[in-house]
Design an enzyme around this catalytic site. Sequence first.
Site, short mmCIF file in Angstrom:
data_model
loop_
_atom_site.label_atom_id
_atom_site.label_comp_id
_atom_site.label_asym_id
_atom_site.label_seq_id
_atom_site.Cartn_x
_atom_site.Cartn_y
_atom_site.Cartn_z
N ARG A 79 0.81 -1.22 0.00
CA ARG A 79 0.00 0.00 0.00
C ARG A 79 0.84 1.27 0.00
NH1 ARG A 79 -2.87 -3.97 1.66
NH2 ARG A 79 -0.96 -4.51 2.72
N THR A 80 1.82 1.34 0.92
CA THR A 80 2.55 2.61 1.04
C THR A 80 3.28 2.92 -0.26
OG1 THR A 80 2.78 2.18 3.39
CG2 THR A 80 4.19 3.89 2.48
N LYS A 108 25.89 -4.20 -2.23
CA LYS A 108 27.35 -4.09 -2.35
C LYS A 108 27.93 -3.43 -1.10
CE LYS A 108 26.99 -3.22 -7.32
NZ LYS A 108 27.16 -2.14 -8.30
N ARG A 129 11.50 3.67 3.53
CA ARG A 129 11.11 2.67 4.55
C ARG A 129 12.35 1.85 4.87
NH1 ARG A 129 5.90 -1.09 4.32
NH2 ARG A 129 5.04 0.89 5.07
N HIS A 157 5.36 5.54 11.72
CA HIS A 157 4.89 5.53 10.33
C HIS A 157 3.97 6.75 10.21
CE1 HIS A 157 3.73 4.30 6.46
NE2 HIS A 157 3.43 3.02 6.67
N1 ASP Z 1 1.64 -1.65 6.68
C1 ASP Z 1 1.85 -1.21 8.03
C2 ASP Z 1 3.31 -0.94 8.30
O1 ASP Z 1 4.12 -0.93 7.37
C3 ASP Z 1 1.24 -2.15 9.03
C4 ASP Z 1 1.81 -3.54 9.08
O2 ASP Z 1 2.73 -3.88 8.35
O3 ASP Z 1 1.27 -4.29 9.89
O4 ASP Z 1 3.68 -0.70 9.43
#
Ligand code: ASP
Length: 330
Positions: A79-80, A108, A129, A157
């Site tokens: 999703r993100t 590397k 991320r 987040h």
């Molecule tokens: N998608 C959310 C996160 O990246 C929640 C999860 O992974 O549970 O934190």
Amino acid sequence: MPKITPRSLSTNSHLPFGDMQNSPFYGLDIITVKQFDREQLTYIFEVAHEMYEMVLRVGSFDLLKGKILANLFYQPSTRTSSSYTSAMERLGGSVIPINNVSYSSVTKGESLPDTIRTLEAYADVIVLRHPEVGSSALAAKYAKKPIINAGDGIGEHPTQALLDLFTIQEELGRVDGLTITMMGDLKYGRTVHSLARLLSLYNVRLYYVSPENLCIPAEIQDEIAAKGIPQEYLTDLMSVLPETDVLYVTRVQQEYFEDPDQHEALKGSYMITTETMTRAKNEMILMHPMPRVWEIDMAVDDDPRAAYFRQMEYGQYIRMALLAMVLGKA
Ligand code: ASP
């Protein structure tokens, strides 16, 4: 043709002519929800709402034409990552997708600061991320372009929390006065850490429901207590479900468990079923940052109170708003 000189390279190069350099969000890193106040949240939600209306009307438009986003993901994401891509593309911009760092120079042995400095040579904004708490703050220290934290390990987040709050605002019309119950892995779940902090800017009541060893960290409880927000910890949902306005469920975060047996023992601790929903308010909304694993039975999906798929869509509008804002176009 102007020559490229060492001075013209990388010095404030995210401030091209025509941008709104006076906007308070211009060039801003988004690292933690602690950086926002209520006034800013109201503004973000107004812009996100406008983005929603624009997408309804025209689908996509050229607000960020010529701008480039680097999506740098050291942990999995559906999703993100894709909502940032769609947000950027709906605004006419484009994306450098690094969704699997094992195909990049990270394998590397390249350091995070070097990878960031590389990507900012090509992109105007970086979404990151990473499995380590504090990684986005570290990246921001080295980067001249805006860094957006898309999850730093079990830390925060922030943009998920913004979209969660936007969902509550859009679905229930308010945040003040609500009772919000967070249930599941509140220890490792970063979305809960950010959301609880953000909610503490409002007049809310918080309930935390989790197994004893997956409690929300004391540090976060202390921060929230300092704001005078009533909060209570429970191991069972049923006593608070009838008064709950928002039930926010999270999965047990398998990737952070050192002992797989402990994960196995806890993974099915809670499950929302159609029977659970009969005890909830008619106006309650059920949220989940996703992915869900065991926590919500698929039979619940048809219940109009199940807001988790709508929640994802709100995320696209929030991310369109944030990209436009940090790039000085909103
Ligand atoms: N998608 C959310 C996160 O990246 C929640 C999860 O992974 O549970 O934190």
